[in-house]
Design a protein around this motif. Sequence first.
Motif, PDB file in Angstrom:
ATOM      1  N   ARG A 197      19.443 -42.051  21.093  1.00 57.33           N
ATOM      2  CA  ARG A 197      18.989 -40.909  21.438  1.00 57.33           C
ATOM      3  C   ARG A 197      17.529 -41.496  21.458  1.00 57.33           C
ATOM      4  O   ARG A 197      16.737 -42.503  20.451  1.00 57.33           O
ATOM      5  N   GLU A 198      16.659 -41.929  22.759  1.00 55.79           N
ATOM      6  CA  GLU A 198      15.176 -42.765  22.305  1.00 55.79           C
ATOM      7  C   GLU A 198      14.051 -41.861  21.991  1.00 55.79           C
ATOM      8  O   GLU A 198      13.418 -42.264  21.191  1.00 55.79           O
ATOM      9  N   SER A 199      14.282 -40.341  22.384  1.00 54.11           N
ATOM     10  CA  SER A 199      13.077 -39.709  21.701  1.00 54.11           C
ATOM     11  C   SER A 199      14.240 -38.041  21.761  1.00 54.11           C
ATOM     12  O   SER A 199      15.135 -37.857  22.505  1.00 54.11           O
ATOM     13  N   PRO A 200      13.069 -37.102  21.356  1.00 54.82           N
ATOM     14  CA  PRO A 200      14.524 -35.403  20.957  1.00 54.82           C
ATOM     15  C   PRO A 200      14.578 -35.092  22.270  1.00 54.82           C
ATOM     16  O   PRO A 200      14.884 -35.054  22.922  1.00 54.82           O
ATOM     17  N   SER A 201      14.369 -35.622  23.485  1.00 55.01           N
ATOM     18  CA  SER A 201      14.018 -35.797  24.623  1.00 55.01           C
ATOM     19  C   SER A 201      14.872 -36.502  25.592  1.00 55.01           C
ATOM     20  O   SER A 201      14.661 -36.255  27.203  1.00 55.01           O
ATOM     21  N   VAL A 202      15.148 -37.808  25.263  1.00 51.76           N
ATOM     22  CA  VAL A 202      15.711 -38.732  26.400  1.00 51.76           C
ATOM     23  C   VAL A 202      16.029 -39.446  26.171  1.00 51.76           C
ATOM     24  O   VAL A 202      16.424 -40.334  24.467  1.00 51.76           O
TER      25      VAL A 202
END
Length: 278
Positions: A197-202
Amino acid sequence: MDVLRYVAFSDVPEGGNPAGVVLDAAGADEAAMSAVAAEIGYSETAFVVPRDDGSLDVRYFSPLMEVPFCGHATVATAVAYARRHGVGELTFHTQAGPVRVSTAHRPDGAVSATLVSVPPRTAPIASADLADLLGALRWSADELDPGLPPRVAYAGAWHPVIAAASRERLAVLDYDTEALPRLMSRHGWTTVDLVWRESPSVFHARNPFPTGGVFEDPATGAAAAALGGYLRDLGLVDPPVTLTIHQGDDMGRPSVIGVTVPGGLDTGIAVTGTAVAL
């Protein structure tokens, strides 16, 4: 059979995941479809038989086995069908159940496809099975992301979801090529969805598929849909939400998968991508 070759989840032939597409496989039996898929050698080839009502029966074969549902071959088939018959709405009757698919022209002239999966499910992984899986992957428990607990997720096919704590861990894929397919076959897992998980949406993903005769998939739409259901089931996203999954980068075949997670636990997950002819 007239076999078309498309690459899904990419705008260019050098990226994405290649798929074979047979838009009219009427009269072909299982043995013939399996033989064609093995000869082509892509992770999946889709075989279509049109119904009188305009919907399509679709079966998916890898070089070694039939799978109940395949996302990248669905996108490839939908785009190939739209190129021949025009964009619009379709229903694919798969072994996992009916899958709604829509195609549309983008401003740049490319055709995009969006599928809506069957209702997803998420199940726990027994501690012994998780230990076996990590051992086959040659991962250790302290390399996992504690915020994304291991589960098995389904959106047409079953995939263990195993989250790495770092991009560096995901970048190294060196699994036991004998132990992992044995374990996957025993449990009916189609691929293993390794994510970071790079960010909450990526998210970034890798998907071993040794049971199908493929070391790794460059783009896995079915696993992307399963991941969307997993995140919703565990309350790890606040739907409705759109996610971006990057896959294939470590293989030199970059792929981008769009995932829309709606509200409601029994609603399908939408997966969007493009496809281009090879």
